[in-house]
Structures are given as C-alpha cells and as structure tokens.
Design a protein around this motif. Structure first.
Motif, PDB file in Angstrom:
ATOM      1  N   ARG A 162      53.806 -18.856  77.778  1.00 34.91           N
ATOM      2  CA  ARG A 162      54.312 -17.710  77.016  1.00 34.91           C
ATOM      3  C   ARG A 162      54.823 -16.614  77.947  1.00 34.91           C
ATOM      4  O   ARG A 162      55.808 -15.941  77.631  1.00 34.91           O
ATOM      5  N   GLN A 163      54.157 -16.434  79.087  1.00 29.11           N
ATOM      6  CA  GLN A 163      54.626 -15.408  80.026  1.00 29.11           C
ATOM      7  C   GLN A 163      55.920 -15.817  80.724  1.00 29.11           C
ATOM      8  O   GLN A 163      56.832 -15.011  80.892  1.00 29.11           O
ATOM      9  N   VAL A 164      56.009 -17.073  81.111  1.00 32.48           N
ATOM     10  CA  VAL A 164      57.171 -17.531  81.884  1.00 32.48           C
ATOM     11  C   VAL A 164      58.380 -17.787  80.975  1.00 32.48           C
ATOM     12  O   VAL A 164      59.505 -17.396  81.301  1.00 32.48           O
ATOM     13  N   LEU A 165      58.153 -18.446  79.825  1.00 36.03           N
ATOM     14  CA  LEU A 165      59.264 -18.855  78.959  1.00 36.03           C
ATOM     15  C   LEU A 165      59.539 -17.879  77.824  1.00 36.03           C
ATOM     16  O   LEU A 165      60.664 -17.798  77.338  1.00 36.03           O
ATOM     17  N   HIS A 215      59.681 -25.198  72.379  1.00 36.81           N
ATOM     18  CA  HIS A 215      60.652 -24.686  73.353  1.00 36.81           C
ATOM     19  C   HIS A 215      61.901 -25.564  73.218  1.00 36.81           C
ATOM     20  O   HIS A 215      61.791 -26.780  73.098  1.00 36.81           O
ATOM     21  N   PRO A 216      63.099 -24.956  73.230  1.00 38.07           N
ATOM     22  CA  PRO A 216      64.288 -25.734  72.875  1.00 38.07           C
ATOM     23  C   PRO A 216      64.840 -26.637  73.965  1.00 38.07           C
ATOM     24  O   PRO A 216      65.575 -27.577  73.663  1.00 38.07           O
ATOM     25  N   VAL A 217      64.531 -26.358  75.231  1.00 36.18           N
ATOM     26  CA  VAL A 217      65.141 -27.137  76.319  1.00 36.18           C
ATOM     27  C   VAL A 217      64.076 -27.545  77.322  1.00 36.18           C
ATOM     28  O   VAL A 217      62.978 -26.988  77.359  1.00 36.18           O
ATOM     29  N   GLY A 218      64.433 -28.516  78.162  1.00 37.75           N
ATOM     30  CA  GLY A 218      63.522 -28.948  79.198  1.00 37.75           C
ATOM     31  C   GLY A 218      63.267 -27.856  80.226  1.00 37.75           C
ATOM     32  O   GLY A 218      64.118 -27.002  80.476  1.00 37.75           O
ATOM     33  N   THR A 251      43.894 -25.666  79.200  1.00 33.26           N
ATOM     34  CA  THR A 251      44.946 -25.613  78.173  1.00 33.26           C
ATOM     35  C   THR A 251      45.193 -24.175  77.728  1.00 33.26           C
ATOM     36  O   THR A 251      46.325 -23.787  77.446  1.00 33.26           O
ATOM     37  N   HIS A 252      44.149 -23.369  77.661  1.00 32.46           N
ATOM     38  CA  HIS A 252      44.325 -21.959  77.304  1.00 32.46           C
ATOM     39  C   HIS A 252      45.125 -21.234  78.380  1.00 32.46           C
ATOM     40  O   HIS A 252      46.016 -20.420  78.079  1.00 32.46           O
ATOM     41  N   LEU A 253      44.795 -21.495  79.634  1.00 30.22           N
ATOM     42  CA  LEU A 253      45.539 -20.883  80.740  1.00 30.22           C
ATOM     43  C   LEU A 253      47.000 -21.334  80.718  1.00 30.22           C
ATOM     44  O   LEU A 253      47.918 -20.529  80.948  1.00 30.22           O
ATOM     45  N   LEU A 254      47.214 -22.620  80.443  1.00 31.65           N
ATOM     46  CA  LEU A 254      48.570 -23.164  80.410  1.00 31.65           C
ATOM     47  C   LEU A 254      49.372 -22.532  79.271  1.00 31.65           C
ATOM     48  O   LEU A 254      50.545 -22.160  79.446  1.00 31.65           O
ATOM     49  N   ASP A 256      56.644 -22.066  88.382  1.00 35.15           N
ATOM     50  CA  ASP A 256      56.142 -20.736  88.024  1.00 35.15           C
ATOM     51  C   ASP A 256      54.945 -20.826  87.082  1.00 35.15           C
ATOM     52  O   ASP A 256      53.980 -20.061  87.218  1.00 35.15           O
ATOM     53  N   VAL A 257      55.017 -21.766  86.110  1.00 32.79           N
ATOM     54  CA  VAL A 257      53.897 -21.947  85.180  1.00 32.79           C
ATOM     55  C   VAL A 257      52.662 -22.418  85.938  1.00 32.79           C
ATOM     56  O   VAL A 257      51.559 -21.876  85.776  1.00 32.79           O
ATOM     57  N   ARG A 258      52.828 -23.422  86.771  1.00 35.87           N
ATOM     58  CA  ARG A 258      51.695 -23.956  87.546  1.00 35.87           C
ATOM     59  C   ARG A 258      51.081 -22.881  88.435  1.00 35.87           C
ATOM     60  O   ARG A 258      49.854 -22.709  88.491  1.00 35.87           O
ATOM     61  N   ASP A 259      51.941 -22.141  89.124  1.00 31.69           N
ATOM     62  CA  ASP A 259      51.428 -21.122  90.049  1.00 31.69           C
ATOM     63  C   ASP A 259      50.707 -20.001  89.314  1.00 31.69           C
ATOM     64  O   ASP A 259      49.700 -19.471  89.806  1.00 31.69           O
TER      65      ASP A 259
END
Length: 877
Positions: free
Chosen positions: A571-574, A596-599, A563-566, A607-610
């Motif tokens: 925060r980096q991607v969005l 976050h305002p949108v899906g 969860t910390h990594l996620l 990108d988040v997963r990778d």
C-alpha cells in the motif's frame, strides 16, 4: 440547491435533531460475504439493529454509496440507477414513527421547500398510527394512499429478522405527466410520480415460519435517494438533467460527438454511458476488479453494457476511461478515495475496455461466420444457442447480436437465448448447492458449546474428548491405526482460517496417542482435530494432554506476521488502492493476493521487499486487542472483504504512534515483534486475473535456503557461459544481442527466399472464369511469410486470387487473398479458404480480401489446392 448542498442540508438537519453523522461505508460490505454489494444505507447499521454491535449513538445519519444490480437493464430511463447515493436517518431503539414522520415532512417542505400540494404519501394497509401522524402534519386524506405488502412492507434481510411496514413520500410532477388511467396514483409506473423518501418502520421480528412478533423497541431506517431528490428540487424530470450528472453528460457529449436531447434512442445510450461510467468508477475505487463471478462480474457486465451503447453512438475505441475522469473530477471532493485511487481506477477501466474491444472483434468474426454459414438464415434467424455461445464464450452482448442481425435482415431467437441462460443458471445453482457434511450434522447434533481456543496464550493444555468421528460415523472409541476427527472442550490448536493453515501436533490420553495432522472448523465454533491414533486408543470422555507442534506454529506465525507487513508495504509503495483479496499462510511459505492493475517492476518488488525488511529490523512491537468491529474500522483497521466478522474482533497492530506500520483486523496467530520474522524474500509475482496480482514469499531460515538456491543457479549459469558471476549480466546481454542479430539475418534470408519463390509463381497464373488465380504450395516458415508472398503477388498481378499453402509445425496452413476489384465482383477470401481447408480436415475464415485457415492432414494439401477453382466458382455463384 445543487447536489452538494442537498447532501449537506440533509446531514446538517439531522445533526440538529441529535443525530451523529457517520461516513459512508464501502460498496463492498465488509464483514458480510453473504451480501454482494452495499445496496442500501441501512447495511452498515444492521449490526446495531440486531444487537451484534454497539452503535456510536442511538441516532445516526449518513450519505451512503449504494449499488443495486436489479436495475441494470432499466438504466437509461428517467431515474433508475445502479450506483446512487442514499441519504438516511436511523433510530436504534430511540425515536419511532411520530418523530420520523414529523422530521421527514419538515425537511421536505421547510428545508427543501417542496410545495406541500405536490407531495403524496403512502402507508401500509392497516398502519393507522402512521396515517394519523401524516394527518397531524397537514397532509390531506385524499393524498394519503394505502398499499399492501408488495409496495409498503420491508421484509427481513434474510429468512428471518427485523421487518415492518414502510411509509413513503412521492413527488407529483402534475397531471400532464399522467398515463390517464382512472387508478393512476403514486405506485403507477407512469412518469407522473416519483418516490424520493422511504421511512421503514421496523417493529416486528419474523421467524423462519413467517410468524411476526412485536419487537420490544422499534427502529427507524429511512432512505432518501439523493439523485431523485435533486431532480425534484431542480425542476427537471430525469436525473441526467440535474447537476448530479451535468459534467458527466458533458464528457459523454465530448467523447461521442452527439448532443443530448436530439432523439430518444441517442439520449438513452448517452444516459447509459454516463450512469455506467459513474458506477464502474466507484466499484473499482472501492476494490472491485473485473472477473466472471460475483462483484467482479457485475462490474464487467455494466462496463461491457456501456461499451455496447457507446458502439451504438459510433464510438469504436475505448471512451469509458475518459468518462471516468469526469466522474472523479466531479465527485472527488466528496469522496477523496476517487482521487487517491485515480491512477488504479483508470488503468483497470482502460485494460478491461481495451480487452472487450478485442473480444468484440472475435465475436463479430464468429457472428459473421454463423450468418455466412447459412444456418441462421435458413431458419429465418439466428438460433438462441448461437446467441448464447457468443455471449458466454466471447462476452458478446445479445443486444449487439440483435443489432447486427437486424442490419442483415435476420431475426434473433431471444427466447431460445433466455432458455439457455436459465439452463446455465440452473447448472450454477446445482454446482453451488450447499451439501451438508455428514460429520458436520453429527457434531451439530452433539449439542455442545463452542470450543474455547487457548492457542493465543499457550501451545499446550489439558482438556476432555467430547466427540469422535470415524469414517463419517460418531463413535465412542478409536484404536491404533484408525483415522478420526477428535473434538475437545478447549484447544490450543489453531483451526484453519484467515488464510493460515491449521495446527499440527499431538494429543495424548491415559490409554493412547493421537497425531493431529490438521485442525479445521467443521461447524462454526467446533475445533476439529483431524489425524490418526498412533498408539493405544482414545475414547470420548478421556482426559487429554494437547501439544501443538511448536516449529509448525512458529513458522506459520512468522509468515502470517509477514503478510501484514507485506500488505502495508504494498500500500505504501503502490498506493492505497491495494487491497488484500486472498492469502495462504503455511509454515514453508506465504502467498498474498491483492488488487493492482499491472505487474510489479523489478524496482517495485525491491522497494516492497526492502520496506518489509526495514520494519523487520526495526523489531516493532506486535500488540493485540479486542474491539467492537465498528470501532476497529472507525479507528482505521483494515479488514479483508471476503470474511464474516463477529461483533467483537481481534486487531493486530505493528508499531505504535508515529511508528505504526500495520493495523488490521485478524484472528490469526502472530509474532510478539516483527524481528521474529528475521527476513523476507519475494520468490515470485504474477497475475491471477484482471486487476489481481499474487506474490509468493518466504521468511526466516527459508530465505537462506532460497538465496542459496539462487546463488547456486547463478554459479551454474556463469560456468556454462564461461564467465564470472559478476560478469554474467554483460555476458547474457551480449548473447541476446547476438541471437537477435542472427534472427534478423535469418528473417532477411527467409523474406528473400519467399520473394524469389513468389516471383516464380507469377508465371504460373491460372485463369478461372476470367480471373487470375495463383494456387500453390510454398516453403514459407510462418503465416506472416505467406502473407508477404501474397502481397508481392498482388502487387505484381494487380488483379488476382491468391491461395497459398505451407506446412508449419507439421500442420497445413492456408492464406487466401483477393484484390479489391474481384471482391467487388463477389469473390470472398474467407469463403474460399474455408472450403479449401476443409479438404485437409480443418477450417478458418476471415475478411473478403484476406483470410487464413488451418488443417490436419498434410497429405491432402495438393487435393485442397486443386479445389481452388471450384471454390472460386461456388463463391461467385
């Protein structure tokens, strides 16, 4: 001086007096969920006053963002604000009254060059010491007034705590602004005086019984409202004419088409738009998202209030987002987060504003129905219960209900509305009343110290049973098969907290074995092991061996680390606007809620997963440390807004130096390195509310299980569609294209059949009181098709009342249309269709020219259509 210069002058002045300037904290009081919003500069200093944390210095100064909900309904006057900046200087057991008063006078008269003859001072009734210090500064006795606790006493933040008298400085705009009353003075509500500097002299401690004792050392807590001070220094009589609001008011003028200063009602509405636009922007930037409770409700309330006032100015489309842009441009230099979170903030405002305009449409329709049904008119007004329904169900402001009703010559029972609101509050208070758990009371009565948690270092240990609870009763012994709650002096079992579920495992005594199914903190500090005796018996005083289920803990630990990594990856991607708003960390899965305002798009999720998996493969070292909470935050650690943190907190760092990927305050259990997570796969992402998203994911061996399930699904689909897995996307795309083509063909056929049926109806016109009327049952498959038939009939007949009925999904539906010439003669499609549909057990309504309704009893459609002529006559009558 402009506002930036005033802010800087204040801070530099107190720097010259040995104060350390500390940055503004968030509007969300991090670490204290009992506070709704940061309402004063002292909020971030209170832990230093109480001794819970060590201050970075004994003398502090700040410019703190503040938000007060108590002033929402007064916004629009000269100086009441929801959002404001509070300049403050603080002494933590260092200087006291003498220095605080001397520096306040020096700052006001020498640095800010306020005319001393314009300044008045108030002191507490018996505070002769402060009175004397003001005399020493040259303040004439006739301009020093004494007030009681209502005006000049600051109580503790809760039921008990530090408190003391205060002394305030007022600016006198002159007798020409006086109310003329003989006792007009600084505390008067007229426009002559404004309080701009408050010095709280915290020298007492108040206990639960209201008794006050002197503190060993006094503290100083001051507040100088930036906007009010700028108003005074710039020689204007309301904050909106100062440079604090100039650019924002210019934007309000631009979006409304109104000029400020033309009339009082317009000015008030423009002020509300400017002030609420500023408040909304800062709340969202700091992580508040619209909701129906707590901080989110405050945000939603002021945003909707702003829209209501915008409507009074003739604005019929979203405009607050443009005002927010001006706020960011104006204040982004002082508060960089405004710029950093610009896209997120504007998107949330746009979505919420658009949604409320849609709500207004639904609310207006309901209000029209309430008025047209005559219930309100018969009583001379709209009942309070209806006003409350509009507000509670549709968010329709009561002020707007009053306005619309007034335009139609009706009154509104606002007293009844207020009574309904009070009943709702009572229901809410009853629902949230804290009900003490009997077990909690018993454990608290044991008088034991807190359980010492050893689970960070080990999964096993020895201890002694100090408490047992069975069926809500404190007992000495529990036997085989009995369920119980067991408490020990120390425990390696992690108790549920921070989203992570409690540990499971086994506790054994010389005489028995206890299966731990969950671990909770029932009373702060008490780790309670919940489960049952599976063998023998367990007694208070027994020495025990404790063993945590290693697989359960390992998987929970792996998911908590993930969860910390996620969080960091999101925060980096969005963007930095992403903030955790909740989580669940279980052995089999993790759930992470965030702002976050949108899906998220497929690319975003990829990108988040990778990025998470990249840092898992990097096998970053996970280190822990303990720091004072304030130190952890100042070093950049992220904290979850909903948690209450102790003075000293545990921090989790993943990677170090340039390779540091995550840095958070967290009391959970974590892997020794990120490589232990193995892998992460996102299984789902979706909305859980306005501006809130949820990601569900799995790690470790469950990634293999999930991927295997997905491969099996792809293979099954490929087999069903008679293609290979690699060619499945093309095959599905082709099928979708074929289906869309068939839908278009079917829709074309439906329209052609509807056209022919409508043509047949042209020859079946009735005459009702001189008007052409077509009332018929048709075979349309949708309400849209019925409308198209009605449009065709209107085009062919020029002047006509059309009422069509059809059965859709086994229920009767009606559409009514009236041409403009007949509307002008008093016919109303909404009233007609309402009467007709009622025969089938339904209802509906709409505009004079177009309306629709639904029913329940298909067998009565013919009777309903036969009633059309009578409905027309009654409507016209």
């Amino acid at each position: 001086m402009n506002s930036d210069e005033v802010r800087q002058e204040f801070l530099s002045f107190f720097e010259s007096k040995g104060h350390l300037v500390i940055p503004s904290s968030s509007l969300i009081p991090i670490g204290d969920p009992t506070l709704l919003l940061t309402s004063a500069g002292v909020v971030q200093v209170i832990p230093y006053f109480s001794g819970e944390a060590t201050p970075p210095g004994p003398r502090l100064a700040s410019c703190q963002k503040c938000f007060r909900t108590t002033d929402i309904d007064t916004v629009g006057d000269a100086d009441h604000l929801t959002f404001f900046e509070m300049l403050g200087n603080f002494s933590v057991g260092d200087y006291f009254k003498k220095e605080a008063i001397a520096w306040a006078w020096e700052l006001s008269t020498e640095r800010f060059k306020m005319p001393p003859e314009r300044l008045w001072v108030s002191v507490f009734l018996d505070d002769d010491e402060s009175y004397g210090y003001w005399i020493d500064q040259g303040v004439p006795p006739e301009r020093i007034v004494r007030y009681g606790e209502e005006e000049n006493w600051w109580g503790p933040p809760g039921d008990q705590g530090p408190c003391g008298p205060c002394t305030e400085i007022y600016y006198d705009f002159g007798e020409e602004y006086s109310c003329g009353k003989p006792d007009c003075g600084p505390a008067c509500d007229c426009n002559r005086f404004t309080e701009f500097y408050n010095l709280v002299l915290t020298e007492y401690y108040q206990d639960l019984q209201g008794n006050r004792t002197l503190l060993p050392k006094g503290n100083i807590d001051t507040g100088m409202g930036l906007e009010r001070t700028v108003m005074v220094l710039q020689g204007v009589t309301n904050v909106y004419e100062s440079d604090c609001f100039k650019e924002i008011m210019d934007r309000v003028t631009e979006v409304t088409g109104h000029s400020y200063g033309t009339d009082q009602e317009t000015d008030v509405a423009m002020r509300v738009l400017a002030e609420h636009g500023r408040g909304v922007t800062f709340l969202i930037t700091d992580g508040v998202v619209p909701s129906n409770e707590g901080r989110g409700y405050v945000l939603r309330r002021i945003l909707r209030r702003a829209v209501t006032f915008a409507r009074k100015l003739g604005v019929e489309e979203p405009a607050l987002v443009r005002i927010a842009e001006a706020v960011i441009d104006k204040m982004g230099g002082v508060y960089p987060d405004l710029v950093l979170n610009r896209e997120f903030t504007l998107k949330v405002i746009e979505q919420e504003e658009t949604r409320f305009y849609d709500t207004l449409g639904a609310g207006m329709s309901l209000l029209d129905r309430i008025i047209d049904e005559g219930g309100g008119r018969a009583a001379g007004g709209i009942p309070g219960a209806d006003v409350f329904k509009l507000y509670d169900t549709y968010g329709f402001p009561p002020e707007l209900t009053e306005e619309v009703a007034g335009e139609r010559g009706l009154s509104v029972d606002m007293e009844g509305f207020r009574q309904e609101m009070e009943r709702q509050k009572e229901r809410g208070r009853a629902a949230h009343t804290f009900k003490k758990d009997r077990g909690a009371e018993i454990y608290a009565s044991l008088g034991l110290g807190a359980t010492r948690f050893t689970g960070y270092e080990t999964l096993a240990g020895e201890s002694v049973v100090v408490g047992l609870l069975a069926e809500g009763i404190s007992v000495h012994k529990v036997g085989a098969g009995e369920r119980a709650e067991l408490i020990t002096m120390e425990s390696p079992f992690y108790a549920e907290g921070g989203g992570q579920v409690g540990d499971r495992g086994e506790i054994t005594s010389p005489q028995g074995r206890f299966a731990v199914e969950d671990t909770q903190v029932t009373v702060p500090g008490f780790y309670v092991h919940q489960g049952r005796v599976v063998d023998g018996d367990v007694s208070v005083g027994d020495p025990v061996n404790m063993k945590v289920d290693p697989l359960h803990r390992r998987d929970s630990t792996r998911n908590h680390t993930a969860t910390h990594l996620l969080h960091a990856a999101l925060r980096q991607v969005l963007g930095g606007h992403v903030r955790q708003s909740g989580s669940l960390v279980a052995p089999e899965r993790l759930r992470f809620d965030f702002t976050h305002p949108v899906g998220l798009s497929h690319a975003d999720l990829r990108d988040v997963r990778d990025l998470v998996n990249e840092n898992i493969r990097a096998d970053l070292l996970v280190t822990t440390d303990e720091l004072p909470y304030s130190d952890a935050i100042s070093r950049g650690a992220l904290a979850f807004f909903g948690d209450k943190y102790p003075g000293v907190v545990r921090i989790i760092e993943m990677g170090s130096g340039d390779q540091r990927f995550s840095f958070e305050v967290c009391g959970g259990t974590h892997a020794k390195s990120t490589g232990e997570v193995w892998n992460l796969q996102i299984s789902d992402e979706g909305s859980i509310g306005s501006g809130l998203r949820r990601i569900e994911a799995v790690t470790g061996v469950r990634v293999q299980e999930l991927v295997g399930q997905r491969f099996d699904l792809v293979d099954a689909l490929a087999l069903e569609l008679q293609t290979s897995p690699d060619e499945l996307p093309e095959r599905v795309s082709a099928l979708v294209s074929e289906l869309e083509a068939e839908r278009k063909r079917a829709s074309g056929l439906e329209r052609e059949l509807a056209r022919r049926e409508a043509e047949d109806l042209v020859g079946k016109v009735q005459r009702v009181d001189g008007a052409n009327v077509v009332a018929a049952r048709v075979k349309a498959a949708s309400v849209e098709a019925m409308r198209e038939m009605g449009d065709l009939l209107k085009a062919r007949l020029d002047s006509v009342v059309v009422v069509l009925a059809s059965v859709i999904n086994d229920k009767p539906f009606f559409v009514a249309m009236v041409t403009p010439d007949l509307v002008a003669k008093g016919l109303h499609a909404g009233n007609i269709v309402k009467q007709v549909a009622s025969i089938t057990g339904g209802g509906g309504g709409g505009r004079p020219e177009l309306a629709q309704a639904g029913g329940k009893d298909v067998s009565k459609i013919s009777h309903a259509l036969d009633a059309v002529p009578q409905a027309i006559r009654q409507t016209r009558g």
